[in-house]
Every structure is written in C-alpha cells, then in structure tokens.
Enzyme design. Structure first.
Site, PDB file in Angstrom:
ATOM      1  N   SER A  64     -46.206 -19.324 -20.839  1.00  0.00           N
ATOM      2  CA  SER A  64     -46.344 -18.920 -19.442  1.00  0.00           C
ATOM      3  C   SER A  64     -47.625 -18.096 -19.276  1.00  0.00           C
ATOM      4  O   SER A  64     -48.702 -18.571 -19.593  1.00  0.00           O
ATOM      5  CB  SER A  64     -45.092 -18.160 -18.998  1.00  0.00           C
ATOM      6  OG  SER A  64     -45.017 -18.056 -17.598  1.00  0.00           O
ATOM      7  N   MET A  65     -47.544 -16.853 -18.792  1.00  0.00           N
ATOM      8  CA  MET A  65     -48.740 -16.032 -18.678  1.00  0.00           C
ATOM      9  C   MET A  65     -49.471 -15.937 -20.009  1.00  0.00           C
ATOM     10  O   MET A  65     -50.710 -15.872 -20.067  1.00  0.00           O
ATOM     11  CB  MET A  65     -48.399 -14.630 -18.183  1.00  0.00           C
ATOM     12  CG  MET A  65     -49.609 -13.730 -17.968  1.00  0.00           C
ATOM     13  SD  MET A  65     -49.214 -12.005 -17.587  1.00  0.00           S
ATOM     14  CE  MET A  65     -48.935 -11.356 -19.246  1.00  0.00           C
TER      15      MET A  65
END
Length: 266
Positions: free
Chosen positions: A92-93
């Site tokens: 994700s991030m």
C-alpha cells in the site's frame, strides 16, 4: 540506539542469508506487521522491516507528513545495508515509499535493489486523494473496518485507538498528497502484487506500476481484499521467495510489458 537501529527491525536473524529483503509498511502500519513474513523467509533471506517514526517503540518521535520526506529520511540510513543482493517489498503506502527510496538511491549513484515488490498500491502516477485524512475519528475508524488489517480489539479499545489514529491520519495525508509524474521511472524490475477484490486499488491502477520502470516485471493477482497478505500469506511468501531465487540463479524473466498476468490464487 543508532540512527540505523531506529529504522530497521530484524525479527529473525538469518544464518548466511542469500539476500536482504527490506519491507515497508502500509499507512498506519509498523514493522511488526512483517513478523510472519520474516519468520517464513528467515531460512534463506535476511528480512529488515522498516519502522516509521511515531509508532510502537518510536511513538514519541514526530510523525513524517509526506512520502517524499519519509523516503529522504530512509535513504540517509539505508545505504550501509545495500550490500549484496537486496530487494524491496512495500505494501500500500509502503510501495510508494519503497519506490521513492529506490529512486533516490539510483539518482545518487548508490546500489539499488535488484527487485521491487509493489503490493496493494496504486502506481505513483495513479495515486489520488480519497479524502480519508480529512475525516473525523469516526470516519477514519470506518475506513479501518472497511479495509481490514486492524485487530478488532484495537477498534474496540479507546486507549489503543488513541495511539493508532494519529499515525494513521498522518499516513493517509502522506499518501493522499503524494504525486509523481507518469514518466518517473527506475531501472529496477517491479513485481506487482495485488488483490482483484481490493476495494481501494483496482488491478488497472496496480498494473500501471510498469510504466514506472525501464526493467519490466510481472503481475501476481490474489484474492482477499486490501490486506490479502493475511489470508494468502503462504502464497505471498512463495511468490517473493521464488522470484528472489530465480533472480539469484539468473532465471528471472520479466513478463510485463508484453507478458500475461499470473493468477496466483483464484
């Protein structure tokens, strides 16, 4: 504790590791999320999980409000570890942070990772503002419930939520304000890993990672939502370990572009 010790956690020291794998956490996440992956890979690979400031044993430190600032900070401490075969894994991030650290290493003429595993994240040119960081606490908690990946006990405990919400809001601000031009590229193969039923990242947005490398890569599709790593942990480890072994043995061949997707777990 040295600056380097602040940033990296080695939960299962590997004896004579074949390569080092750096793992970059998701928004609101911490190094300990990668404890199971570290245990599963420790027989062959040295897993170093990145610990961002403002959480767990770094709770008292200021949060870092942008992906670029976080990548700048990690870049300054990671270079001594870039010896021998190295790979990055970001979820994700964390995939954006890993990409930006790789960009900085490459721009500075430092050793770069041999592979970058981009998991559950939109390509840098496809990130956009979903407005999560502007929600009230109830809205952030609703997002946590919808996305999964958070222990249900945390959601029920006000004291625990008080610890979790600030870094989570900060990280959503960081990733939702992150922008990178479509021609930003690294010379590192990118292995895309994503779930077909991820409510936040479409397969097309994940595929677009291959526009950010001059070295190709492959696509590995799973099911299990945004945090498919939890229900598909064994297969995730199989993909990472197998790809690293192929690369070390000189058998690695990027399938994308002009290849086909790998449906790993229907």
């Amino acid at each position: 504790m040295s600056a380097q010790d602040l940033w990296f956690r080695r939960y299962h020291p590997a004896h004579a590791p074949r390569a080092t794998l750096f793992c970059f956490p998701h928004a609101g996440g911490s190094a300990s999320y990668y404890h199971p992956m570290s245990k599963a890979l420790a027989a062959e690979f040295d897993v170093l999980a990145v610990q961002y400031p403002g959480r767990q044993d770094r709770y008292g430190e200021p949060l870092v409000p942008s992906v670029d600032a976080l990548a700048d900070a990690i870049h300054t401490v990671i270079t001594p570890h870039m010896r021998g075969p190295v790979a990055f894994f970001g979820h994700s991030m964390g995939s954006a942070v890993a990409f930006e650290v790789a960009r900085r290493l490459e721009s500075a003429g430092h050793p770069t990772p041999a592979l970058l595993f981009a998991s559950g994240g939109r390509a840098p040119s496809r990130v956009h503002d979903d407005g999560v960081h502007r929600r009230g606490d109830a809205g952030i908690i609703a997002e946590m419930r919808a996305m999964g990946g958070t222990d249900a006990r945390v959601l029920m405990e006000p004291d625990l939520l008080e610890l979790v919400l600030p870094p989570l809001r900060n990280d959503y601000l960081a990733i939702e304000s992150y922008r990178r031009e479509a021609d930003a590229r690294i010379g590192v193969p990118i292995e895309v890993m994503t779930a077909t039923d991820d409510p936040r990242t479409t397969v097309e947005e994940a595929r677009a990672w291959h526009g950010h490398t001059t070295a190709g890569g492959s696509v590995h599709l799973f099911q299990g939502g945004h945090f498919y790593l939890e229900s598909q942990g064994a297969r995730v480890v199989e993909v990472i370990g197998g790809t690293l072994r192929d690369h070390l043995a000189g058998r690695y061949r990027p399938e994308v572009p002009a290849g086909q997707d790998v449906l790993d777990h229907p």
